[in-house]
Motif scaffolding. Structure first.
Motif, mmCIF file in Angstrom:
data_model
loop_
_atom_site.group_PDB
_atom_site.id
_atom_site.type_symbol
_atom_site.label_atom_id
_atom_site.label_comp_id
_atom_site.label_asym_id
_atom_site.label_seq_id
_atom_site.Cartn_x
_atom_site.Cartn_y
_atom_site.Cartn_z
ATOM 1 N N LYS A 128 12.277 65.786 -8.305
ATOM 2 C CA LYS A 128 12.244 66.684 -7.706
ATOM 3 C C LYS A 128 11.260 67.667 -9.815
ATOM 4 O O LYS A 128 10.135 68.057 -9.266
ATOM 5 C CB LYS A 128 13.179 68.106 -8.039
ATOM 6 N N LEU B 153 -2.563 60.438 -14.976
ATOM 7 C CA LEU B 153 -2.291 62.150 -13.937
ATOM 8 C C LEU B 153 -0.340 61.526 -14.345
ATOM 9 O O LEU B 153 0.522 62.429 -15.659
ATOM 10 C CB LEU B 153 -2.752 61.661 -12.508
ATOM 11 N N SER C 137 -7.255 68.477 -12.389
ATOM 12 C CA SER C 137 -8.123 67.700 -11.082
ATOM 13 C C SER C 137 -9.198 66.442 -11.418
ATOM 14 O O SER C 137 -9.231 65.656 -11.415
ATOM 15 C CB SER C 137 -8.352 68.320 -9.818
ATOM 16 N N LEU D 77 -1.545 68.767 -12.110
ATOM 17 C CA LEU D 77 -3.021 67.930 -11.606
ATOM 18 C C LEU D 77 -3.407 69.699 -11.666
ATOM 19 O O LEU D 77 -5.070 69.747 -11.558
ATOM 20 C CB LEU D 77 -2.225 67.663 -9.498
ATOM 21 N N ALA E 210 -8.142 64.154 -14.115
ATOM 22 C CA ALA E 210 -6.859 63.137 -12.859
ATOM 23 C C ALA E 210 -8.255 61.472 -12.495
ATOM 24 O O ALA E 210 -7.500 60.650 -12.472
ATOM 25 C CB ALA E 210 -6.585 63.397 -12.074
ATOM 26 N N MET F 289 3.656 67.564 -12.531
ATOM 27 C CA MET F 289 2.658 66.517 -12.247
ATOM 28 C C MET F 289 1.308 67.624 -11.336
ATOM 29 O O MET F 289 0.491 67.694 -11.098
ATOM 30 C CB MET F 289 3.200 65.538 -11.040
ATOM 31 N N ARG F 290 2.468 68.575 -10.425
ATOM 32 C CA ARG F 290 1.730 69.739 -9.595
ATOM 33 C C ARG F 290 1.019 70.825 -10.516
ATOM 34 O O ARG F 290 -0.347 69.964 -10.637
ATOM 35 C CB ARG F 290 2.492 70.090 -8.855
ATOM 36 N N ALA G 279 8.304 65.982 -10.439
ATOM 37 C CA ALA G 279 6.649 66.070 -9.360
ATOM 38 C C ALA G 279 6.622 67.682 -9.193
ATOM 39 O O ALA G 279 5.155 67.929 -9.289
ATOM 40 C CB ALA G 279 7.388 66.550 -7.490
#
Lengths: 480, 480
Positions: free
Chosen positions: B132, B357, B146, B142, B149, B138-139, B135
């Motif tokens: 969690k 990433l 982007s 991102l 990546a 990473m979000r 993530a």
């Protein structure tokens, strides 16, 4: 009656030719631009659509424009006099232990320098990056499977992505199922695994000449030897040349990019590819296909994969999403033919498995249909850039320079005068803020010293034109 | 006076020992549980804290409890009688061409079967997955990059991550900078590159015995030969044993996991590691360290990296985030010592570069401090699971079985009676919904047939206890 018609239509279509030529001279039409539609010119000159078409076919025959199926006609750079001959002067060289790499490092390094226009790398997606769309798909995947994203994936990759890829090959006529597909960390790992499936240190691998430097460096790193095979600027490797080489040398495998060679941009016709596979399988010689550019063809339809013609399972196809969607995702694949089990074992031993999150993301992208729509635009942009770059080189480089007319991909192959060594001004170019790939990187025996590879995998604009001008000046300077 | 005191304190601390023992018998305290604090027992029995401490030290000496710095005391599984001897009976075998792999495939396959409790793979993060949190990072990455990546990253990896890793090594005393770090696709690729830096097909690589099967398969895939070196259950490779082997064989490199061997869980003391490096560098033999478990030690402090003792640059460290955070991200690294340039060339040739990433995500995770906090909890959970599994095996397996007492990592090494071949019931176990790793996977010469490796990299619960019971039944059945 027919003669009269013909002659009258000759006159009418000459009008069209004159009009297009004038538009080009005036600068209303530029290299890469789309020509007016048949219908539009038919109305403008009050002549029939077949007559306009006749004019366009003649312009195409003269190499001035090119047709793209379901799209229309496009103006080519007007550089017929600067085209590379079909069979150029370089030679097949006996196999040798490969030792290259001193320029490759520098070439890769400058990609990440914001002050350099990196025309030395082949990075087609720069012409039309799908990053926003992919980020959207990745976010969506991430919110669904954050737990699985951190876990080990299967050695051979995500089953759904393999199913999607299998379907794509099936649609091209290839009889393959998902179990025969191994997901890899880009095509480069696929090539490494494929070579290790069939050859060992000391073995001879036949490669195209010129050949992508990454392949040369890979063969070097595995201790194998490279045998350069003469490659035509249009149709790729000549089968008769290759056969006579195979008679002279104990070749363990061939590693070719028959569907768009890098750096030539040559594209072997399907029939010739079929003959190649058949000849090699008769001799029990595996063919490793570096197939990363086959979706980036400019005219006609996608070249058929060599897999289609394999009867003995000796063809291995290496490809990836790196040239079409996301090099940074490091997702490629290998169709290993009869070496399927061995390939999987090597993958497991040498890198365990491939990250799943980018695989899921790419599969969603594929399944949505957006990938195929993206490819259409990408091809169009690359084809446009190609003509712009050819025109820019024609304008800025010395007259004696000859250039390729790629049938796909994202690079031009440029020959300077024979006394020029393009490596001599490689570092100077970088200091001037522009990179290119010196010719000698494309031969294990250091041929092509007077060649350079220039990429049009870019967002075309004033900065690129300025960069090409700088290169032209250097070539001029070193040609005198 | 001292005698009287001692005797009185002996009586007092015996009270504590009796109390703890009783709590265990009653089931109030279970293997892996934390014992009451010194302060609490001191109040409960109205005795001094040093006296309680004395009792705990005695219990620790008897192997019944273990101390964890800055955490407290924990109940061990009460299975002293089932411990493997320090020097077990297996032999050093002459080098041989490695041929293993038939069981490895099945073992990996079942990870992804929802109906199977996969105790055959070493996957520590399952005990405490940070998915969690990762993530979330990473979000965030991102949304910022982007575009980057999807692009190619530098061959050697993200500079910020390399700087962070360098700092971590510097904090352990290792004189290293970020330029000496090569980011790889997991430790497995790092090992593959390291081996190729120093050895070629046919060369002899000394490995621990038993040895992680992934290393054996890697050596096989590179056409090298493995020489098994006797490895003690506590301190790892004995230097004198190794020296006598080096006198007999032309060894090109050693590939050891001195900081927590897989499957033994042995941990070489720092001083011995220093002697090892010094002895090998004197002989000009490179040491490749598979260092993926060194952050998963159970007692004391993190083992020192072998790099710390290198004077000639012959030590190469391979590690990753796969055992501590996210195997699915495929991010590892290689400190290649004097082979730095060659390692980078091999990386570029064989897989081009590593996805960026996950590197950015992991670096943000590191920089936030959350990674280190996560490691503390992960170690605690693994250490707890370890004792629970030892207790479960003690309860469910035949008396003649002997087990390891790992000093870190996520696996137990279990010896059955000599006539038992654990491969015989490997498939049957999977049909029963539980996997383990048969002993013969851990030897290129097929030793350890009567051994099995069982993982405690799990969320401990009733399902795991049931799975262990099933394994116990099979061992019982095949022991009769």
């Amino acid at each position: 009656m027919r003669l009269l018609d013909r002659s009258s239509s000759d006159f009418l279509y000459q009008q069209v030719i004159d009009y297009i030529t004038k538009q080009e001279v005036n600068g209303n039409l530029m290299a890469g631009d789309k020509l007016p539609s048949l219908r539009k010119l038919s109305q403008q000159f009050s002549i029939s659509i077949p007559t306009v078409k006749q004019a366009y076919v003649e312009l195409e025959r003269q190499g001035l424009i090119s047709a793209r199926p379901q799209s229309g006609y496009y103006l080519r750079a007007k550089q017929a006099k600067k085209l590379l001959p079909r069979r150029d002067k370089w030679a097949c060289r006996p196999p040798e232990a490969v030792t290259c790499g001193h320029l490759i490092e520098k070439n890769y390094e400058v990609i990440h320098r914001p002050d350099t226009v990196a025309l030395g790398v082949s990075n087609p997606i720069q012409a039309h990056p799908p990053d926003k769309t992919l980020a959207r798909y990745m976010r969506s995947v991430l919110s669904k499977v954050s737990d699985k994203a951190v876990s080990y994936g299967p050695v051979n990759g995500d089953i759904k992505l393999r199913l999607s890829l299998a379907t794509r090959y099936q649609n091209l006529g290839v009889d393959i199922n998902h179990q025969e597909i191994l997901i890899t960390s880009g095509a480069q790992e696929a090539l490494s695994i494929a070579l290790q499936c069939v050859a060992k240190a000391g073995d001879i691998i036949a490669i195209e000449s010129p050949c992508f430097f990454g392949i040369i460096e890979l063969i070097e790193s595995l201790g194998m030897k490279a045998l350069e095979v003469y490659t035509c600027t249009d149709n790729g490797v000549s089968i008769s040349d290759l056969e006579s080489l195979l008679d002279q040398h104990q070749v363990t495998a061939c590693l070719f990019s028959t569907a768009v060679n890098n750096p030539l941009g040559s594209l072997m016709p399907d029939k010739q590819r079929q003959q190649l596979v058949s000849m090699l399988e008769k001799r029990n010689i595996p063919l490793i296909e570096d197939d990363v550019y086959s979706d980036l063809y400019f005219t006609g339809k996608r070249p058929t994969p060599a897999q289609l013609y394999s009867e003995k399972g000796l063809v291995m196809t290496c490809s990836s999403f790196s040239k079409t969607a996301a090099p940074g995702y490091r997702v490629g694949w290998l169709l290993a033919g009869k070496y399927e089990e061995k390939a999987k074992r090597i993958k497991r031993a040498q890198s365990c498995s491939t990250a799943m999150l980018p695989q899921w993301t790419l599969n969603d992208y594929l399944m949505s249909g957006e990938y195929d729509r993206h490819l259409i635009v990408l091809r169009k942009k690359l084809s446009y850039n190609c003509e712009r770059l050819r025109a820019a080189i024609a304008a800025d480089f010395p007259d004696q320079v000859r250039i390729s007319q790629p049938q796909g991909g994202s690079v031009l192959w440029v020959r300077c005068q024979s006394h020029v060594n393009t490596s001599d001004f490689f570092h100077q170019a970088i200091e001037n803020g522009v990179s290119f790939a010196p010719g000698q990187m494309f031969s294990p025996s250091g041929q092509f010293k007077n060649f350079m590879r220039i990429s049009y995998g870019v967002q075309w604009g004033e900065d690129i034109e300025q960069a090409v001008k700088k290169l032209g000046k250097l070539v001029q300077q070193y040609s005198n």
